[in-house]
Scaffold this motif. Sequence first.
Motif, PDB file in Angstrom:
ATOM      1  N   TRP A  48      61.283  48.310  42.225  1.00 51.66           N
ATOM      2  CA  TRP A  48      60.495  50.544  41.734  1.00 51.66           C
ATOM      3  C   TRP A  48      59.167  50.925  41.757  1.00 51.66           C
ATOM      4  O   TRP A  48      58.033  49.165  42.155  1.00 51.66           O
ATOM      5  N   THR A  49      58.551  51.638  42.124  1.00 51.08           N
ATOM      6  CA  THR A  49      57.082  51.903  42.202  1.00 51.08           C
ATOM      7  C   THR A  49      55.924  51.793  41.802  1.00 51.08           C
ATOM      8  O   THR A  49      54.746  51.495  41.118  1.00 51.08           O
ATOM      9  N   LYS A  50      56.210  53.510  41.494  1.00 52.05           N
ATOM     10  CA  LYS A  50      55.287  53.449  40.046  1.00 52.05           C
ATOM     11  C   LYS A  50      55.853  54.017  39.007  1.00 52.05           C
ATOM     12  O   LYS A  50      56.295  55.335  39.309  1.00 52.05           O
ATOM     13  N   GLU A  71      60.020  57.504  37.388  1.00 53.02           N
ATOM     14  CA  GLU A  71      59.671  57.090  38.119  1.00 53.02           C
ATOM     15  C   GLU A  71      59.202  58.127  39.064  1.00 53.02           C
ATOM     16  O   GLU A  71      58.632  59.130  39.510  1.00 53.02           O
ATOM     17  N   LEU A  72      57.258  58.098  39.310  1.00 56.12           N
ATOM     18  CA  LEU A  72      56.607  58.994  40.343  1.00 56.12           C
ATOM     19  C   LEU A  72      57.130  59.039  41.505  1.00 56.12           C
ATOM     20  O   LEU A  72      56.304  60.078  42.588  1.00 56.12           O
ATOM     21  N   HIS A  73      57.223  57.946  42.284  1.00 48.73           N
ATOM     22  CA  HIS A  73      57.605  58.038  44.026  1.00 48.73           C
ATOM     23  C   HIS A  73      58.625  57.866  44.328  1.00 48.73           C
ATOM     24  O   HIS A  73      59.291  58.827  44.880  1.00 48.73           O
ATOM     25  N   ALA A  74      59.443  56.509  44.482  1.00 49.38           N
ATOM     26  CA  ALA A  74      60.185  56.166  44.747  1.00 49.38           C
ATOM     27  C   ALA A  74      61.527  54.846  44.526  1.00 49.38           C
ATOM     28  O   ALA A  74      59.980  53.947  44.327  1.00 49.38           O
ATOM     29  N   ALA A  75      62.339  54.043  44.951  1.00 46.20           N
ATOM     30  CA  ALA A  75      62.783  52.823  44.532  1.00 46.20           C
ATOM     31  C   ALA A  75      63.466  52.893  45.640  1.00 46.20           C
ATOM     32  O   ALA A  75      64.586  53.069  45.771  1.00 46.20           O
ATOM     33  N   THR A  76      63.548  51.157  45.493  1.00 46.85           N
ATOM     34  CA  THR A  76      64.899  51.223  46.778  1.00 46.85           C
ATOM     35  C   THR A  76      66.026  50.580  46.033  1.00 46.85           C
ATOM     36  O   THR A  76      66.632  49.656  46.642  1.00 46.85           O
ATOM     37  N   TRP A  93      53.384  49.194  38.381  1.00 56.03           N
ATOM     38  CA  TRP A  93      52.869  50.096  39.509  1.00 56.03           C
ATOM     39  C   TRP A  93      53.227  48.811  40.393  1.00 56.03           C
ATOM     40  O   TRP A  93      52.422  47.406  39.427  1.00 56.03           O
ATOM     41  N   SER A  94      53.761  48.748  41.049  1.00 56.10           N
ATOM     42  CA  SER A  94      54.028  47.563  42.303  1.00 56.10           C
ATOM     43  C   SER A  94      53.053  46.437  42.719  1.00 56.10           C
ATOM     44  O   SER A  94      52.844  45.870  43.184  1.00 56.10           O
ATOM     45  N   ARG A  95      52.003  47.991  42.859  1.00 58.49           N
ATOM     46  CA  ARG A  95      50.506  47.360  43.310  1.00 58.49           C
ATOM     47  C   ARG A  95      49.995  46.108  42.221  1.00 58.49           C
ATOM     48  O   ARG A  95      48.992  45.355  42.519  1.00 58.49           O
ATOM     49  N   GLY A  96      50.484  45.830  41.139  1.00 54.30           N
ATOM     50  CA  GLY A  96      49.547  45.106  40.224  1.00 54.30           C
ATOM     51  C   GLY A  96      48.613  45.839  39.764  1.00 54.30           C
ATOM     52  O   GLY A  96      48.510  47.016  39.608  1.00 54.30           O
ATOM     53  N   PRO A  97      48.355  44.576  38.682  1.00 53.64           N
ATOM     54  CA  PRO A  97      48.242  42.864  39.414  1.00 53.64           C
ATOM     55  C   PRO A  97      49.368  42.802  38.147  1.00 53.64           C
ATOM     56  O   PRO A  97      50.216  41.683  38.575  1.00 53.64           O
ATOM     57  N   GLN A  98      49.635  43.258  37.316  1.00 53.52           N
ATOM     58  CA  GLN A  98      50.834  42.634  35.579  1.00 53.52           C
ATOM     59  C   GLN A  98      52.189  43.041  37.300  1.00 53.52           C
ATOM     60  O   GLN A  98      52.246  44.582  37.404  1.00 53.52           O
ATOM     61  N   ARG A  99      53.008  42.491  36.782  1.00 54.05           N
ATOM     62  CA  ARG A  99      54.114  42.876  37.202  1.00 54.05           C
ATOM     63  C   ARG A  99      55.300  43.070  36.399  1.00 54.05           C
ATOM     64  O   ARG A  99      56.427  43.234  36.914  1.00 54.05           O
ATOM     65  N   ARG A 100      55.485  42.616  34.867  1.00 52.78           N
ATOM     66  CA  ARG A 100      56.692  42.313  33.578  1.00 52.78           C
ATOM     67  C   ARG A 100      55.689  43.473  33.310  1.00 52.78           C
ATOM     68  O   ARG A 100      54.538  42.953  32.517  1.00 52.78           O
ATOM     69  N   LEU A 101      56.152  44.088  31.917  1.00 53.46           N
ATOM     70  CA  LEU A 101      55.692  44.519  31.282  1.00 53.46           C
ATOM     71  C   LEU A 101      56.543  44.313  29.825  1.00 53.46           C
ATOM     72  O   LEU A 101      57.817  43.443  29.916  1.00 53.46           O
TER      73      LEU A 101
END
Length: 185
Positions: A120-122, A162-167, A136-144
């Motif tokens: 997921w992106t943002k 999701e504001l952008h896109a997900a794979t 946000w995929s750019r981090g720094p935090q990776r989990r909520l």
Amino acid sequence: MGDRAQVFVNGAPAGVLERERHEDTLHVRSPEYGARLDVLVENMGRANYGPRIGDPKGITGPVTLDGEPLENWTCHPLPLDHLPELPFRGTDTPVAGPSFHRGTFTVDTPADAFLALPGWTKGVAWINGFNLGRYWSRGPQRRLYVPAPVLRPGTNELVLLELHAATTRTVRLTDEPDLGWTDEN
């Protein structure tokens, strides 16, 4: 721009303006006369230190086309206080944002957890109506962080904006945090 804005022309992404890049202009080509312009402004929070305290929020100047201010435009807030009433993306449609997604998962015994969103992106995540925060995929935090009282024994609901896109269409609950890069990495 006092925050972050995604710009769309006739529903297609045309660009992003970000305050951290000090951008206030985006050049957009219109494919036709009368094309629809949409601007999704995301509140990126307030600076609580330094020279940026008191920075303006949202669209801070005129929206122009060829140097002329656009007229007769409207602003609509997203009703994030009534999540069940939102228009959710179907499960058979591509995960391209901005869009709302909803899913359920089962918990036997509620305990503190962390929500991982690889692919997921943002966006923003809620569990059972409780706002976990932004991802946000750019981090720094990776989990909520998911506090145990937010979870219920049995079925729980996850909502994502999701504001952008997900794979992917999957997320994970785990018992390990991932704060991104640290001095120990």
